[in-house]
Design a protein around this motif. Structure first.
Motif, PDB file in Angstrom:
ATOM      1  N   VAL A   5      36.659 -19.983 -53.542  1.00  0.00           N
ATOM      2  CA  VAL A   5      35.323 -19.214 -53.276  1.00  0.00           C
ATOM      3  C   VAL A   5      34.233 -20.024 -53.851  1.00  0.00           C
ATOM      4  N   GLU A   6      33.548 -20.423 -53.008  1.00  0.00           N
ATOM      5  CA  GLU A   6      32.155 -21.326 -53.217  1.00  0.00           C
ATOM      6  C   GLU A   6      31.168 -20.279 -53.757  1.00  0.00           C
ATOM      7  N   PHE A  37      33.160 -31.070 -49.307  1.00  0.00           N
ATOM      8  CA  PHE A  37      32.874 -31.604 -47.621  1.00  0.00           C
ATOM      9  C   PHE A  37      31.599 -30.718 -47.305  1.00  0.00           C
ATOM     10  N   ARG A  38      31.010 -31.313 -46.361  1.00  0.00           N
ATOM     11  CA  ARG A  38      29.782 -30.748 -45.917  1.00  0.00           C
ATOM     12  C   ARG A  38      29.585 -30.787 -44.299  1.00  0.00           C
ATOM     13  N   ALA A  92      23.306 -28.468 -45.222  1.00  0.00           N
ATOM     14  CA  ALA A  92      24.671 -28.319 -44.379  1.00  0.00           C
ATOM     15  C   ALA A  92      25.300 -27.160 -45.152  1.00  0.00           C
ATOM     16  N   VAL A  93      26.367 -26.779 -44.395  1.00  0.00           N
ATOM     17  CA  VAL A  93      27.348 -25.990 -45.134  1.00  0.00           C
ATOM     18  C   VAL A  93      28.323 -26.543 -46.162  1.00  0.00           C
ATOM     19  N   TYR A  94      28.457 -26.428 -47.222  1.00  0.00           N
ATOM     20  CA  TYR A  94      29.330 -27.032 -48.241  1.00  0.00           C
ATOM     21  C   TYR A  94      30.535 -26.318 -48.554  1.00  0.00           C
ATOM     22  N   TYR A  95      31.639 -27.053 -48.194  1.00  0.00           N
ATOM     23  CA  TYR A  95      32.979 -26.330 -48.579  1.00  0.00           C
ATOM     24  C   TYR A  95      33.782 -26.953 -49.406  1.00  0.00           C
ATOM     25  N   CYS A  96      34.410 -26.313 -50.210  1.00  0.00           N
ATOM     26  CA  CYS A  96      35.362 -26.567 -51.369  1.00  0.00           C
ATOM     27  C   CYS A  96      36.585 -26.789 -50.792  1.00  0.00           C
ATOM     28  N   ALA A  97      37.556 -27.777 -51.389  1.00  0.00           N
ATOM     29  CA  ALA A  97      38.804 -27.786 -50.718  1.00  0.00           C
ATOM     30  C   ALA A  97      39.679 -28.452 -51.682  1.00  0.00           C
ATOM     31  N   TRP A 113      40.951 -24.773 -48.005  1.00  0.00           N
ATOM     32  CA  TRP A 113      39.538 -24.792 -47.818  1.00  0.00           C
ATOM     33  C   TRP A 113      39.197 -23.232 -48.327  1.00  0.00           C
ATOM     34  N   GLY A 114      37.589 -23.565 -48.685  1.00  0.00           N
ATOM     35  CA  GLY A 114      36.826 -22.350 -49.067  1.00  0.00           C
ATOM     36  C   GLY A 114      35.906 -22.012 -47.767  1.00  0.00           C
ATOM     37  N   GLN A 115      35.485 -20.791 -47.765  1.00  0.00           N
ATOM     38  CA  GLN A 115      34.744 -20.182 -46.791  1.00  0.00           C
ATOM     39  C   GLN A 115      33.479 -21.045 -46.523  1.00  0.00           C
ATOM     40  N   GLY A 116      32.742 -21.787 -47.596  1.00  0.00           N
ATOM     41  CA  GLY A 116      31.494 -22.446 -47.356  1.00  0.00           C
ATOM     42  C   GLY A 116      30.158 -21.761 -48.059  1.00  0.00           C
ATOM     43  N   THR A 117      29.467 -22.695 -48.423  1.00  0.00           N
ATOM     44  CA  THR A 117      28.059 -21.906 -48.951  1.00  0.00           C
ATOM     45  C   THR A 117      27.001 -22.864 -48.377  1.00  0.00           C
ATOM     46  N   GLN A 118      25.746 -22.088 -47.886  1.00  0.00           N
ATOM     47  CA  GLN A 118      24.707 -22.860 -47.092  1.00  0.00           C
ATOM     48  C   GLN A 118      24.073 -23.414 -48.426  1.00  0.00           C
ATOM     49  N   VAL A 119      23.657 -24.657 -47.939  1.00  0.00           N
ATOM     50  CA  VAL A 119      22.517 -25.319 -48.729  1.00  0.00           C
ATOM     51  C   VAL A 119      21.561 -25.907 -47.847  1.00  0.00           C
ATOM     52  N   THR A 120      20.331 -25.369 -47.949  1.00  0.00           N
ATOM     53  CA  THR A 120      19.078 -25.802 -47.154  1.00  0.00           C
ATOM     54  C   THR A 120      18.111 -26.491 -47.997  1.00  0.00           C
TER      55      THR A 120
END
Length: 123
Positions: A5-6, A37-38, A92-97, A113-120
């Motif tokens: 979980v990011e 990843f992103r 991007a959306v950043y994903y933990c793995a 993989w995680g679900q991702g978190t948005q970075v703008t």
């Protein structure tokens, strides 16, 4: 089974900083190499960096070297991505793995993989 979980994403101005966290559930976190990843809109997902399960060795893609730092806290089952000097192209959306006993110095291949978190990053 590992769940990731990011958190920590958001909106930041160019030149600013953000710290992403990835909390892992499940057992034996210390046996997983952890990566980030992103994926930017309209682009393929790309490797950002990773940290080894064994000795903390890290590797980064060239575009983030010197700006991003990955660290991990095995006691808290958490991996971090410190992002400094952010640029609009980091949006991007950043994903933990997670990769069980995964290689870091060569191709990092995740098992989870995680679900991702948005970075703008605004200019």
């Amino acid at each position: 089974q590992v769940q990731l979980v990011e958190s920590g994403g958001g909106l930041v101005q160019a030149g600013g900083s953000l710290r992403l966290s990835c909390a892992a559930s499940g057992r034996a976190f210390r046996t997983y190499s952890m990566g980030w990843f992103r994926q930017a809109p309209g682009k393929e997902r790309e490797f950002v960096g990773a940290i080894s399960w064994s000795d903390g060795t890290t590797r980064y893609t060239d575009s983030v070297k010197g700006r991003f730092t990955i660290s991990r806290d095995n006691a808290k089952n958490t991996v971090f991505l410190q992002m400094n000097s952010l640029k609009p192209e980091d949006t991007a959306v950043y994903y933990c793995a997670a990769a069980l006993w995964g290689a870091v110095t060569t191709t990092f291949i995740p098992n989870y993989w995680g679900q991702g978190t948005q970075v703008t990053v605004s200019s």
